[in-house]
Design a protein around this motif. Structure first.
Motif, PDB file in Angstrom:
ATOM      1  N   GLY A   1       1.026  -1.129   0.020  1.00 10.89           N
ATOM      2  CA  GLY A   1       0.002   0.090  -0.083  1.00 10.89           C
ATOM      3  C   GLY A   1       1.012   1.246  -0.158  1.00 10.89           C
ATOM      4  O   GLY A   1       2.066   1.259   0.256  1.00 10.89           O
ATOM      5  N   ILE A   2       0.220   2.233  -0.227  1.00 14.84           N
ATOM      6  CA  ILE A   2       0.863   3.602  -0.151  1.00 14.84           C
ATOM      7  C   ILE A   2       1.499   3.968   0.893  1.00 14.84           C
ATOM      8  O   ILE A   2       2.705   4.410   0.969  1.00 14.84           O
ATOM      9  CB  ILE A   2       0.102   4.860  -0.795  1.00 14.84           C
ATOM     10  N   SER A   3       1.030   3.823   2.192  1.00  9.57           N
ATOM     11  CA  SER A   3       1.726   3.964   3.506  1.00  9.57           C
ATOM     12  C   SER A   3       2.772   3.309   3.726  1.00  9.57           C
ATOM     13  O   SER A   3       3.852   3.730   4.194  1.00  9.57           O
ATOM     14  CB  SER A   3       0.710   3.726   4.522  1.00  9.57           C
ATOM     15  N   GLY A   4       2.899   2.006   3.185  1.00  8.70           N
ATOM     16  CA  GLY A   4       4.295   1.350   3.187  1.00  8.70           C
ATOM     17  C   GLY A   4       5.374   1.748   2.371  1.00  8.70           C
ATOM     18  O   GLY A   4       6.440   1.630   2.556  1.00  8.70           O
ATOM     19  N   VAL A   5       4.817   2.306   1.045  1.00  5.67           N
ATOM     20  CA  VAL A   5       5.912   2.984   0.164  1.00  5.67           C
ATOM     21  C   VAL A   5       6.588   4.136   0.790  1.00  5.67           C
ATOM     22  O   VAL A   5       7.705   4.244   0.442  1.00  5.67           O
ATOM     23  CB  VAL A   5       5.187   3.229  -1.207  1.00  5.67           C
ATOM     24  N   PHE A   6       5.651   4.986   1.485  1.00  6.05           N
ATOM     25  CA  PHE A   6       6.184   6.147   1.944  1.00  6.05           C
ATOM     26  C   PHE A   6       7.022   6.123   3.388  1.00  6.05           C
ATOM     27  O   PHE A   6       7.598   6.865   3.973  1.00  6.05           O
ATOM     28  CB  PHE A   6       4.994   7.133   2.044  1.00  6.05           C
ATOM     29  N   LYS A   7       7.215   4.861   3.799  1.00 12.07           N
ATOM     30  CA  LYS A   7       7.714   4.718   5.160  1.00 12.07           C
ATOM     31  C   LYS A   7       9.013   3.743   5.024  1.00 12.07           C
ATOM     32  O   LYS A   7       9.521   3.502   5.737  1.00 12.07           O
ATOM     33  CB  LYS A   7       6.729   3.908   6.203  1.00 12.07           C
ATOM     34  N   ARG A   8       9.312   3.419   3.701  1.00 12.47           N
ATOM     35  CA  ARG A   8      10.468   2.774   3.550  1.00 12.47           C
ATOM     36  C   ARG A   8      11.808   3.410   3.783  1.00 12.47           C
ATOM     37  O   ARG A   8      12.805   2.714   4.143  1.00 12.47           O
ATOM     38  CB  ARG A   8      10.387   2.246   1.898  1.00 12.47           C
ATOM     39  N   GLY A   9      11.724   4.646   3.748  1.00 12.02           N
ATOM     40  CA  GLY A   9      13.216   5.289   4.077  1.00 12.02           C
ATOM     41  C   GLY A   9      13.042   6.739   4.056  1.00 12.02           C
ATOM     42  O   GLY A   9      12.169   7.339   3.358  1.00 12.02           O
ATOM     43  N   GLN A  10      14.074   7.358   4.736  1.00 10.10           N
ATOM     44  CA  GLN A  10      13.794   8.948   4.808  1.00 10.10           C
ATOM     45  C   GLN A  10      14.261   9.516   3.251  1.00 10.10           C
ATOM     46  O   GLN A  10      13.769  10.732   3.097  1.00 10.10           O
ATOM     47  CB  GLN A  10      15.065   9.266   5.794  1.00 10.10           C
ATOM     48  N   LYS A  11      15.186   8.797   2.598  1.00  7.74           N
ATOM     49  CA  LYS A  11      15.548   9.264   1.238  1.00  7.74           C
ATOM     50  C   LYS A  11      14.411   9.446   0.424  1.00  7.74           C
ATOM     51  O   LYS A  11      14.410  10.426  -0.245  1.00  7.74           O
ATOM     52  CB  LYS A  11      16.548   8.401   0.819  1.00  7.74           C
ATOM     53  N   GLU A  12      13.365   8.656   0.478  1.00  8.32           N
ATOM     54  CA  GLU A  12      12.328   8.593  -0.333  1.00  8.32           C
ATOM     55  C   GLU A  12      11.340   9.834  -0.063  1.00  8.32           C
ATOM     56  O   GLU A  12      10.802  10.583  -0.651  1.00  8.32           O
ATOM     57  CB  GLU A  12      11.319   7.295  -0.443  1.00  8.32           C
ATOM     58  N   ASP A  13      11.058  10.043   1.400  1.00 14.55           N
ATOM     59  CA  ASP A  13      10.098  11.109   1.766  1.00 14.55           C
ATOM     60  C   ASP A  13      10.900  12.427   1.141  1.00 14.55           C
ATOM     61  O   ASP A  13      10.015  13.438   0.958  1.00 14.55           O
ATOM     62  CB  ASP A  13      10.290  10.872   3.275  1.00 14.55           C
ATOM     63  N   LYS A  14      12.242  12.615   0.925  1.00 17.31           N
ATOM     64  CA  LYS A  14      12.609  13.695   0.478  1.00 17.31           C
ATOM     65  C   LYS A  14      12.006  14.078  -0.547  1.00 17.31           C
ATOM     66  O   LYS A  14      11.768  15.542  -1.109  1.00 17.31           O
ATOM     67  CB  LYS A  14      14.269  13.748   0.515  1.00 17.31           C
ATOM     68  N   PHE A  15      11.601  13.306  -1.744  1.00 19.80           N
ATOM     69  CA  PHE A  15      11.193  13.692  -3.079  1.00 19.80           C
ATOM     70  C   PHE A  15       9.569  14.218  -2.786  1.00 19.80           C
ATOM     71  O   PHE A  15       9.357  15.095  -3.323  1.00 19.80           O
ATOM     72  CB  PHE A  15      10.827  12.524  -3.715  1.00 19.80           C
ATOM     73  N   VAL A  16       8.708  13.715  -1.735  1.00 22.87           N
ATOM     74  CA  VAL A  16       7.560  14.435  -1.634  1.00 22.87           C
ATOM     75  C   VAL A  16       7.629  15.765  -0.974  1.00 22.87           C
ATOM     76  O   VAL A  16       7.074  16.752  -1.526  1.00 22.87           O
ATOM     77  CB  VAL A  16       6.859  13.591  -0.513  1.00 22.87           C
ATOM     78  N   SER A  17       8.621  15.944  -0.001  1.00 26.69           N
ATOM     79  CA  SER A  17       9.019  17.034   0.650  1.00 26.69           C
ATOM     80  C   SER A  17       9.331  18.347  -0.576  1.00 26.69           C
ATOM     81  O   SER A  17       9.013  19.414  -0.425  1.00 26.69           O
ATOM     82  CB  SER A  17      10.185  17.157   1.705  1.00 26.69           C
ATOM     83  N   LEU A  18      10.178  17.595  -1.387  1.00 25.03           N
ATOM     84  CA  LEU A  18      10.738  18.833  -2.601  1.00 25.03           C
ATOM     85  C   LEU A  18       9.572  19.441  -3.251  1.00 25.03           C
ATOM     86  O   LEU A  18       9.547  20.296  -3.745  1.00 25.03           O
ATOM     87  CB  LEU A  18      11.786  18.117  -3.337  1.00 25.03           C
ATOM     88  N   LEU A  19       8.765  18.341  -3.782  1.00 25.29           N
ATOM     89  CA  LEU A  19       7.468  18.434  -4.566  1.00 25.29           C
ATOM     90  C   LEU A  19       6.411  19.544  -3.680  1.00 25.29           C
ATOM     91  O   LEU A  19       5.936  20.527  -4.574  1.00 25.29           O
ATOM     92  CB  LEU A  19       6.873  17.190  -4.807  1.00 25.29           C
ATOM     93  N   ILE A  20       6.153  19.276  -2.727  1.00 28.84           N
ATOM     94  CA  ILE A  20       5.527  20.116  -1.738  1.00 28.84           C
ATOM     95  C   ILE A  20       6.074  21.469  -1.763  1.00 28.84           C
ATOM     96  O   ILE A  20       5.214  22.254  -1.840  1.00 28.84           O
ATOM     97  CB  ILE A  20       5.248  19.502  -0.186  1.00 28.84           C
ATOM     98  N   ARG A  21       7.501  21.798  -1.562  1.00 30.21           N
ATOM     99  CA  ARG A  21       7.993  22.958  -1.207  1.00 30.21           C
ATOM    100  C   ARG A  21       7.839  23.718  -2.729  1.00 30.21           C
ATOM    101  O   ARG A  21       7.487  24.894  -2.782  1.00 30.21           O
ATOM    102  CB  ARG A  21       9.463  22.896  -1.029  1.00 30.21           C
ATOM    103  N   GLN A  22       8.090  22.877  -3.866  1.00 28.87           N
ATOM    104  CA  GLN A  22       7.941  23.514  -5.248  1.00 28.87           C
ATOM    105  C   GLN A  22       6.585  23.876  -5.458  1.00 28.87           C
ATOM    106  O   GLN A  22       6.420  24.859  -6.147  1.00 28.87           O
ATOM    107  CB  GLN A  22       8.331  22.353  -6.096  1.00 28.87           C
ATOM    108  N   SER A  23       5.584  23.019  -4.919  1.00 29.66           N
ATOM    109  CA  SER A  23       4.140  23.288  -5.413  1.00 29.66           C
ATOM    110  C   SER A  23       3.635  24.653  -4.583  1.00 29.66           C
ATOM    111  O   SER A  23       2.884  25.504  -4.791  1.00 29.66           O
ATOM    112  CB  SER A  23       3.320  22.389  -4.966  1.00 29.66           C
ATOM    113  N   GLU A  24       4.417  24.836  -3.264  1.00 33.65           N
ATOM    114  CA  GLU A  24       3.970  26.000  -2.350  1.00 33.65           C
ATOM    115  C   GLU A  24       4.422  27.285  -3.035  1.00 33.65           C
ATOM    116  O   GLU A  24       3.689  28.142  -3.075  1.00 33.65           O
ATOM    117  CB  GLU A  24       4.612  25.781  -0.953  1.00 33.65           C
TER     118      GLU A  24
END
Length: 212
Positions: A2-25
């Motif tokens: 599931g998606i929750s598992g995907v996003f919990k696999r590691g800190q490195k992966e979460d960085k992409f979402v954080s960068l996309l959030i910042r870019q969208s903001e």
């Protein structure tokens, strides 16, 4: 998985979402500045200068994101989708800044159609921002926001067609026709800006579909 598992696999992966959030903001903020400027372009304002700062800041975020893609084997969702989503969001902000440049160069003031088109595009970027922020914990809600962004683009597309129709209905001789052609270029530019938001929303929809 599931998606929750995907996003919990590691800190490195979460960085992409954080960068996309910042870019969208940053992009949504830039569109709010554009809306402010078209509402009162003759007023001395720092909106244009601030838009340029936002554009440069967003470009830097995208550079970091691309570098991270090169350095990361496992990503939270398809690397092609991460790249494309970032690209289209970047294009929206680029179009926003060049809208001001074109309006100045062509000596075109904002009218009711242009103001409304910018407003709907701003709303689309805010929906994209919400979509990316909800992707990890509430992917279906993210999908709802992506669909709303597409709805806003449809409104821009409708306004564009109505505005073009009215322009050429008013064209009676050559002299006003040239001014109308210049205005049409601005309408088209803003419509293209909204198209980029629509493409980003399509990517978001595909990401949600793959992860849920």
């Amino acid at each position: 998985m599931g998606i929750s598992g995907v996003f919990k696999r590691g800190q490195k992966e979460d960085k992409f979402v954080s960068l996309l959030i910042r870019q969208s903001e940053i992009t949504a903020s830039g569109l709010r500045l554009l809306e402010e400027w078209v509402s009162a372009p003759k007023v001395e304002s720092k909106a244009v200068e601030q838009m340029r700062v936002k554009e440069l800041e967003a470009d830097e975020i995208r550079r970091i994101l691309i570098d991270e893609l090169h350095n990361t084997f496992i990503t939270p969702f398809d690397r092609e989708d991460i790249f494309s989503l970032s690209l289209y969001i970047d294009d929206v902000l680029d179009y926003a800044y060049t809208t001001v440049e074109e309006m100045r160069l062509l000596n075109i003031d904002a009218d009711e159609y242009l103001t409304e088109m910018v407003k709907y595009t701003r709303e689309a970027t805010e929906e994209l921002e919400f979509a990316i922020k909800r992707l990890s914990a509430n992917p279906r809600v993210a999908g709802d926001h992506a669909r709303r962004a597409k709805k806003m683009e449809n409104e821009v597309d409708h306004l564009y067609r109505v505005a073009i129709g009215e322009l050429f209905t008013k064209a009676k001789d050559f002299k006003p026709l040239m001014a109308m052609l210049r205005r049409r270029e601005i309408y088209r530019h803003v419509s293209n800006m909204a198209d980029q938001a629509d493409k980003a929303a399509d990517i978001m929809g595909m990401v949600v579909m793959k992860l849920t």
